[in-house]
Each structure stands twice: as C-alpha cells, then as structure tokens.
Design an enzyme around this catalytic site. Structure first.
Site, PDB file in Angstrom:
ATOM      1  CG  MET A 124      -0.086  -3.298   4.888  1.00  0.00           C
ATOM      2  SD  MET A 124      -1.106  -1.857   4.444  1.00  0.00           S
ATOM      3  CE  MET A 124      -2.244  -2.629   3.300  1.00  0.00           C
ATOM      4  CD  GLU A 125      -4.871  -1.722   5.683  1.00  0.00           C
ATOM      5  OE1 GLU A 125      -5.373  -0.956   4.852  1.00  0.00           O
ATOM      6  OE2 GLU A 125      -3.929  -1.389   6.439  1.00  0.00           O
ATOM      7  CG  ASN A 126      -0.604  -7.054   4.083  1.00  0.00           C
ATOM      8  OD1 ASN A 126      -0.537  -6.270   3.145  1.00  0.00           O
ATOM      9  ND2 ASN A 126       0.304  -7.074   5.053  1.00  0.00           N
TER      10      ASN A 126
ATOM     11  CD  GLU B 142      -2.862   1.182   2.375  1.00  0.00           C
ATOM     12  OE1 GLU B 142      -4.018   1.601   2.230  1.00  0.00           O
ATOM     13  OE2 GLU B 142      -2.402   0.815   3.473  1.00  0.00           O
TER      14      GLU B 142
ATOM     15  CG  HIS C 235      -7.550  -1.409   8.040  1.00  0.00           C
ATOM     16  ND1 HIS C 235      -8.218  -0.437   7.344  1.00  0.00           N
ATOM     17  CD2 HIS C 235      -6.492  -0.785   8.637  1.00  0.00           C
ATOM     18  CE1 HIS C 235      -7.606   0.731   7.514  1.00  0.00           C
ATOM     19  NE2 HIS C 235      -6.560   0.547   8.294  1.00  0.00           N
TER      20      HIS C 235
ATOM     21  CG  HIS D 180      -5.795   1.022  12.865  1.00  0.00           C
ATOM     22  ND1 HIS D 180      -6.253   2.318  12.874  1.00  0.00           N
ATOM     23  CD2 HIS D 180      -5.338   0.809  11.601  1.00  0.00           C
ATOM     24  CE1 HIS D 180      -6.104   2.858  11.673  1.00  0.00           C
ATOM     25  NE2 HIS D 180      -5.528   1.960  10.882  1.00  0.00           N
ATOM     26  CD  GLU D 181      -2.956  -1.951  10.727  1.00  0.00           C
ATOM     27  OE1 GLU D 181      -3.416  -2.189   9.590  1.00  0.00           O
ATOM     28  OE2 GLU D 181      -2.517  -0.838  11.050  1.00  0.00           O
TER      29      GLU D 181
ATOM     30  CD  GLU E 289      -5.463   3.630   6.912  1.00  0.00           C
ATOM     31  OE1 GLU E 289      -5.533   3.335   8.126  1.00  0.00           O
ATOM     32  OE2 GLU E 289      -4.925   2.894   6.074  1.00  0.00           O
TER      33      GLU E 289
ATOM     34  N   GLY F 290       3.476   1.814  10.563  1.00  0.00           N
ATOM     35  CA  GLY F 290       3.823   0.902  11.639  1.00  0.00           C
ATOM     36  C   GLY F 290       3.258  -0.484  11.443  1.00  0.00           C
TER      37      GLY F 290
END
Length: 896
Positions: free
Chosen positions: A312-314, A174, A350, A346-347, A369, A310
């Site tokens: 990432m929501e893969n 991303e 997502h 948070h992730e 986000e 910091g």
C-alpha cells in the site's frame, strides 16, 4: 496498492525514526493558500457538501495487548452553510465527548455524537445552528485494533532470533478504512494536512508518513512521539506503524532519506529493497518533472498476508507484506526477488500517481493503479533490462482479458457508489487492462509527447485531485492529436476488440491485408460478425523481414498496406495493442513456419492469442496446438514458460483421463526437458536471472504432469531435511517443498506441519502452513481445512490455506466455508470477504455448483452479488466449452 509482482553510501541500522529535514518539507505548497470551497456536485460523495477539512491533529494511544486504542482528533474545517450538524465518516469508533470552537478557541460548544453504523458515519450535532466560517472540531473516542488488514490492525509473528511471539501494529486505510482510525472526511477529494502523535512503549519504533519531530519520555515506560505535519493528502494515505522494529536507511540522490522498516533481526534481508528505493525516487522525479516532496520514504515490512492486497502506497510510508519486501536467502526465489523490486517500484510510482495527484473519486481508481503498474514496468526495464519486464505485459494483458471476455466485465472507468463497489474495483481491469491501454496510448502518442503530457498533468494537479479527462487533455495539448477518442473507447466501454484478418494479397511487394473489427467474448457472441461495440484500434502491423506500419482501424472494415514484403505478418507488433487477432489459416501457417524469426514478445503474444481464440471456439484447438509445437526448445524464457503453462493446463483439463494426460505429458516433456538438461536442478553462480526463473517454471510444470525424475528428486531433497534442517535452504526451497506438498503422503504432511510450527521465519512459516493445503489427497485436504480454524497457522495465513485447498478441491473448500462461515469471515479482511467464497468456487467442475451459487446470489444486494455473477459466468461457459476442447484436443493428439 499492489494486488500483485518486481547504491550510494553504506546504510546503517537505526532503531529511531527520522528527524525532519525542513528544507525538503518546505517544498510542499501551503494548503492555506488554496481557497476552501464546497466539494462540487460533479464529484461523487456520500457526505453532505457543507463542510471541508483542512487539517487533522490526531493523538492515539494503542493498547496492543487488549486490541483497543484511545484517540483524540482536532479537525480544522470550513463550514460553508449554516447548520447545527456536521457529518463525517466513522466506523467501529465510540465517542466519549466532542466540541466545536472558533480557530482561536473561543465560543466552544459541546456536540452530541450520533453514529450510523450502516452508513459508516458520525454526525456531530450542536444545540443551535452554526454560522458559516472556520472551526476546530475536537472529539475523544475509542476504537478497535483488528487482526485483519483493515484500519489499525495487529500482526503476530515469531521473533527472528528467539522465536518468541511478537506483535506489530500497522494501518491499512484504502479504500474506506481511515474511518476506523479517526472520524474523518474519508473520501479522496477531501484532502487535508495531518499531524499525528502517538503514546507508545518506549522500547518500540513508531513510524508514520512524516519523520519524527519530537519524542518525549512519559510515565510507566512509555513515550510520546509526534510526527511532522504531512503535505495536503487524502485520508486513505495516512499511516501509523509500531513494534519491535529496526530501520535500515540511507540518503538518496533525490535528497530524501529512504529506509526499510522491518522486524528486529531482519538485518541484511532489507538491503536489496533499500538499494533499489533511492534510484526509484530519482527516476520518477525526473520522469514526471516533479521532485519527491517529502523528507523521507520508508517501506515498512509487515508479517503475514492479505487476501486483498500485497502492498500500500501510503505517502512517505509504504506498507508491504514481508514476503514481497525482504530478501531472505534461505527461501527467496529469483521470481520473488524480482517481485520485491517490481512491487516497490509500483508503490513508489504511487507517490506521484495517486499521492501527489489523486483521483477525485473511486470511479477513476485506474488513474492510480493502471499508471503505477505501467510505470513500474517502465522503470524496471530501465534498471533491470536483463529481466525483460516488457514481455511480462503480455501476461498482464491476458490476465485482464480473462475477466474482460465475459459479459460480467466492466469498463476501466466504472461507477463506484458503495463501499463494496470500491473494494471490488481493485481487479485486473483496473490494474492490467489499465497498464495495457496506457502502453497502447504511449505508443500512439510517442514516448516524448506522452511524457510531456504527463509532466503537464502533474504540474497542473499536484496536491490536488483529477479526473481521467484531465490527463487526456494534457497529453493532447502536448501533441497527441486524436488520443482522447481512442482513450474514451478503451476506458469508457468494456470488452475486447477482435481484429479478424479476412484476406491477404501481394501487390508488387506490398502486403495488402483486409480486416474486420468485432468483439471477442467467451459468453457473448454479438460482436463476432460485425455487430456490437466498436473501438478506434491503434495497430502496429509488422511483417517478418519488412517494415512496420502504424494504422488506426475504425468501423467494421479496413484495408492495410504493408510495404516491403509479402511475408508472414503480425497485426499486433510488439503486443502493444489491447485486442485479439484472428488470422486466416494460411496466415497462421506462415507465422508458424517463421516462428523462430519472430521477436520473443510477438511469439508470446501469438501463443496467448491463439490459445484464447481456440478455447473460446473462434478456431479449432488444433490451430493453437500446432503453434505450441513450433516453440523452439531454446526459446526465450518467457516463451518457454508460456509453453510450460499451456502443457500444464492441458494436462489438468484431462484429469481422470490417464491416457490423454500421458500423451500430453510426453509432449510436454519433449518440449521442456532440453531446457532442464541445460539448466540443471540447481542454481548456478552468476547465471542470468531469467534462467533461474525458467528452471523453477519448468520443474514445476514437469512435476505437475507427474514427471518421474522430478518427483524422485523432490523426494530425495525432502528426505535430506531429516538429518539437516537447512538442507533445502536457498532460492529453490519453496519450489521443491511445493512439489512434495502437492503429492504428499500422510507422513509427508506431518513432516511439513512440524517444519511449519518450528520455523522462526515469518515468511517460511506462512509458506509451509499454506503448502499444507496443496495436497491432492482428499483426507489431507480435509486436515488442512480443519487446521485453518485452529488459530495455529496465524490470523492471516489460515485463509491462504483454504484458498490453496480450493485449487485441487474447490467443492470441498466451498462446503467447508459455508459450514463455518462465521469463523472463516474472521480470517479474511473486510475488503476481500465478499469475494472469497466466489473465488474458491471458480475451480469447480461440478455442474451443481452453478445452481448453488445462483441460489446464494439471488438474495444479495447488487454490489455484493457481482463476484458470484462472475464465477457463475465462468462456470457456465466452461461447462459448455470443455467437452469441445477435450474432443478437439484428443483428435489432434491422435493425429500426431
């Protein structure tokens, strides 16, 4: 992605990837059931709209030592118009061959690959026009493995047991970097399914979005790992990781298996994150009315750090830097432990907002986000109310307003047309303003109506793409009438409303308040007296001892009636509104007198609001400083931390004025020492988590202001390391070392350097090397800058050293970067490179820096110029306002 911070069966360590769980995997709808169509003109795109992918078969063989990889991609696509050329995204890929055929393999035709590096595309050209229809395009290619977090990248780290160097491979795609890994339609609306196969060393663990479907031993100590086919998703969510990893895992209540993948030797450091992950899936699945659709969710710990992100929501394979995922009792503070939870929350949010439903284009990035930030706070409040996370939203709002108050700001909904535009979209407006506006809209709609709207939205758009108005339409349909108009005002235009109280009268026990609406700004006064932008502003008016009153202020003026009392009144009760409030002097006096009776979240909001208003010149500094003195010494930890920050900031403003600094330090000590006396220097077993956080914040603030007792304690503890390397181990280790590093002598610096180079802990090692940049001493700062280019600290730590130097030596850091630009660029991932130098300059107090940046920015393209324009705006306003702030503060100090 997070730029950002916060039970069931016994888990077991596993060195193997998951086997697929067919029952869960079948929950995803068949993408083939959805008719293919060209991308509509209403969705921005940088690619021709004549083709669309439906599936990628990708096979890669990485060579971690050589930092290269070979790949083969077979891409199923629909061609909608006759053409001899198909263009897709590619960057830093070299193509050996390519061909295209019908889905059954017939009619195979060789293609010529032509790369346009500037456009980041590859065009595959056939010798004759291809008829519309379905095809499979196959290509063999090679690519590069980077050392910063773009595309497929390598991170080196010391083995946790032996200290020997290890290398792990990870991906970060991303926003625009899947094209570094595979030729692809690398835009969010081109969703497709993905099947990944990797040939890797037999002794290493490979991980991707889906579980391992098949693993086969091959020659020369290698194995081929094939992962299951993913649901339909955007290219930027694809993930691949490889290394000497272990996996701590368990089955979750949702049915999916959850796991933490980390470097071997991590062991129980993964337990806290693992125990949190399953309940998050259950909560979100219930809240959104959509169960988690994949058979597993891993969170993969990567050593090092990035200047861009910091975590990432893969989908199914979150990537998080180890420092905010693993709980190491030797160094993890309570604040970091909360950040571990909040970042993972948070992730995981997502996985629905961003992965299951994805914005159609980067203009709507905030749909990912802002909502993930808001949802993370909500779920943290559910599972950890003792952390009082709702109060943290005030700090998030202030972070957003610090950017939104300048004319260089942008709306939440912004125009993204270049790669650099996309990179810069990940900022406080997208995240924290997004969260603040969502909180305000939820309060307007009501929690049940709001949740009903989100469920409608998820059901309508799952496995697809959406625009912001799709969400507003769903919430209005659920019953939130009038919400769209409010939402459009706050997402479609930039800036901060200013609600100014003009009068307050008592009418038979009812407070009658006159207000006007303008705009708060640090460098543009057009909206102060009734001109400029207008918003429909939802307000919760709260009086001490009275009833709450909900109103929406439109236009320039309004009258608000608050029944039940004529006492002190807060115009932004619960701090749910995204606006500033300027009270009359009499109203502010009443609030100060009743400060102890006000809810902590409103105490916090009042402090933040009034300091911002005073610093910006809307009222004298004395108004804010008087309010600061009203903070009780036993206030809520968030409020005391805010007070500590304010004293620390005031102290820094008077750098070079010892008398004023001493006066501020004395007042700060009087406000903060009672808390420290109660808490002590050392953590206590079973103490509230917020006490642990407050202790660190108070010690840090007192240390920054030169408190003799704190500095002496830091040196005493530092000396203990000479005889016992583990003497400082524990949640306060980083705090005490930070104080020592800031005030370091040459001997202290050398000792820290030795500790850094000897550490086997990736997080501790990175922390210690970064602290070498904290020294106030000019000569030591120069040593830290020079060290950053040696390679010793590690590829991803050196930029952090430079950033830390800039806190006390901004001009020296800028000089150093400009003198070594080519070398420094290699230390920063491409997504953050443009913003790096402008960020360093933000701390400068030299008026000459403004002219330097203006000269530098003058010849840059508009998208690259934006970070410089923001820094220039801040520096100009600071140069204008700082003399007034200092004069008013000194006058206030003299009158006390």
């Amino acid at each position: 992605m997070k730029t950002a911070t916060r039970h069931l069966l016994l888990a077991t360590l596993s060195s193997l990837s998951l086997a697929a769980t067919p029952a869960l995997a079948q929950q995803a709808p068949d993408p083939a059931a959805q008719a293919a169509a060209p991308l509509p003109d209403s969705v921005p795109s940088q690619l021709p709209r004549i083709a669309r992918p439906s599936h990628y078969d990708i096979a890669v063989t990485p060579d971690a030592k050589a930092l290269t990889f070979t790949g083969r991609a077979a891409i199923d696509l629909d061609l909608f118009a006759a053409s001899n050329a198909i263009t897709m995204n590619a960057l830093d890929l070299d193509f050996a061959s390519a061909s295209i055929a019908k889905p059954d393999g017939s009619g195979r035709t060789a293609l010529t690959a032509t790369v346009d590096r500037d456009a980041q595309t590859v065009t595959f050209t056939a010798p004759a026009s291809l008829a519309p229809g379905q095809y499979r395009l196959t290509t063999d290619y090679t690519g590069k493995i980077g050392t910063q977090a773009n595309g497929l990248f390598a991170l080196d780290y010391p083995d946790k047991v032996t200290g020997e160097e290890r290398r792990g491979l990870f991906t970060q795609f991303e926003a625009p970097d899947a094209r570094r890994f595979v030729p692809s339609f690398d835009e969010p609306s081109y969703k497709a399914t993905f099947r990944l196969t990797a040939t890797v060393p037999a002794g290493q663990l490979a991980v991707s979005n889906m579980p391992v479907e098949k693993e086969t031993a091959t020659a020369n100590g290698m194995k081929t790992v094939t992962f299951g086919t993913s649901p339909k998703m955007s290219s930027y969510l694809l993930f691949f990781g490889l290394g000497d990893f272990e996996r701590l895992a368990k089955k979750s209540e949702s049915g999916a298996e959850v796991g933490i993948v980390s470097p071997k030797g991590s062991g129980e450091q993964a337990r806290f994150a693992l125990d949190s992950l399953g309940p998050l899936l259950t909560y979100y699945g219930d809240y959104f009315g959509q169960p988690y659709p994949l058979p597993k969710l891993d969170n993969i710990a990567g050593p090092g750090q990035s200047q861009f992100f910091g975590a990432m929501e893969n989908w199914g394979a979150i990537f998080t830097f180890e420092r905010i995922l693993l709980d190491d009792p030797a160094i993890t503070s309570q604040a970091t432990r909360q950040a571990i939870y909040e970042v993972q929350a948070h992730e995981t949010a997502h996985q629905w907002f961003g992965d299951l439903v994805t914005m159609a284009w980067w203009d709507d990035l905030w749909l990912n986000e802002g909502f993930a930030s808001w949802m993370a706070t909500k779920v943290t409040d559910h599972f950890h109310p003792e952390w009082q996370p709702l109060l943290s939203r005030v700090g998030g709002r202030e972070h957003a307003m610090a950017l939104d108050a300048y004319k260089t700001t942008h709306p939440i909904l912004q125009t993204i047309r270049t790669v650099e535009d996309a990179n810069q979209a990940f900022d406080a407006i997208t995240y924290q303003k997004g969260e603040a506006v969502i909180s305000m809209l939820e309060a307007y709609a009501g929690e049940d109506v709001w949740q009903g709207g989100l469920r409608r939205y998820m059901a309508a758009h799952k496995y697809g793409n959406s625009r912001t108005d799709d969400l507003w339409n769903a919430v209005e349909a659920a019953g939130a009438k009038g919400l769209t108009g409010i939402a459009h005002d706050f997402t479609g235009q930039p800036g901060i409303p200013l609600i100014r109280m003009t009068s307050y009268e008592c009418d038979g026990g009812t407070g009658v308040i006159g207000v006007t609406q303008g705009e708060f700004s640090r460098d543009r006064r057009a909206g102060v007296d009734g001109e400029g932008r207008r918003w429909k502003v939802p307000m919760l008016v709260r009086s001490v001892g009275g009833k709450d009153q909900r109103v929406v202020v439109e236009g320039g003026k309004a009258t608000i009636r608050v029944p039940g009392t004529c006492g002190a009144t807060i115009l932004n009760g619960g701090q749910l509104g995204y606006f500033r409030t300027l009270y009359t002097a009499q109203a502010l006096d009443a609030l100060r007198a009743d400060y102890k009776a006000i809810a902590p979240i409103d105490q916090l909001g009042l402090l933040s609001d009034n300091f911002s208003l005073s610093v910006a010149g809307y009222q004298p500094m004395g108004a804010a400083l008087d309010l600061l003195t009203a903070v009780p010494t036993d206030a809520n930890p968030y409020v005391l931390t805010e007070a500590a920050d304010r004293y620390e900031q005031l102290h820094a403003i008077f750098d070079g004025d010892a008398a004023s600094q001493q006066a501020i330090a004395v007042r700060g000590a009087a406000a903060l020492r009672p808390a420290l006396a109660r808490l002590g220097f050392d953590p206590k077993d079973g103490e509230p988590a917020l006490d642990a956080v407050l202790r660190a914040d108070v010690i840090r603030a007192l240390g920054t202001m030169g408190d003799a007792a704190v500095l002496a304690e830091a040196r005493r503890r530092f000396a203990l390391l000479d005889s016992n390397p583990k003497a400082l181990d524990g949640s306060s280790k980083g705090l005490w070392l930070d104080i020592v590093a800031t005030n370091a002598s040459a001997a202290d610096w050398d000792k820290l350097h030795k500790l850094a180079s000897a550490s086997k802990s990736t997080v501790e090692r990175s922390t210690l090397y970064t602290l070498l940049g904290a020294a106030k001493d000019d000569a030591l700062a120069k040593r830290a800058l020079d060290l950053s280019l040696t390679g010793e600290p590690g590829e991803t730590t050196s930029a952090a050293i430079i950033g830390r130097v800039a806190r006390n030596h901004a001009d020296a850091a800028v000089d150093f970067v400009e003198a070594n630009q080519a070398q420094v660029d290699k230390l920063i991932d491409a997504s953050a490179r443009v913003r790096f130098l402008a960020g360093l300059a933000m701390g400068s107090d030299d008026p000459a820096m403004i002219a330097r940046l203006e000269t530098k920015a003058a010849g840059l393209p508009a998208d690259v110029r934006k970070p410089y324009e923001r820094t220039i705006a801040v520096l100009k306003e600071r140069a204008e306002s700082r003399p007034r702030i200092k004069a008013e503060t000194k006058a206030w100090l003299a009158g006390q």
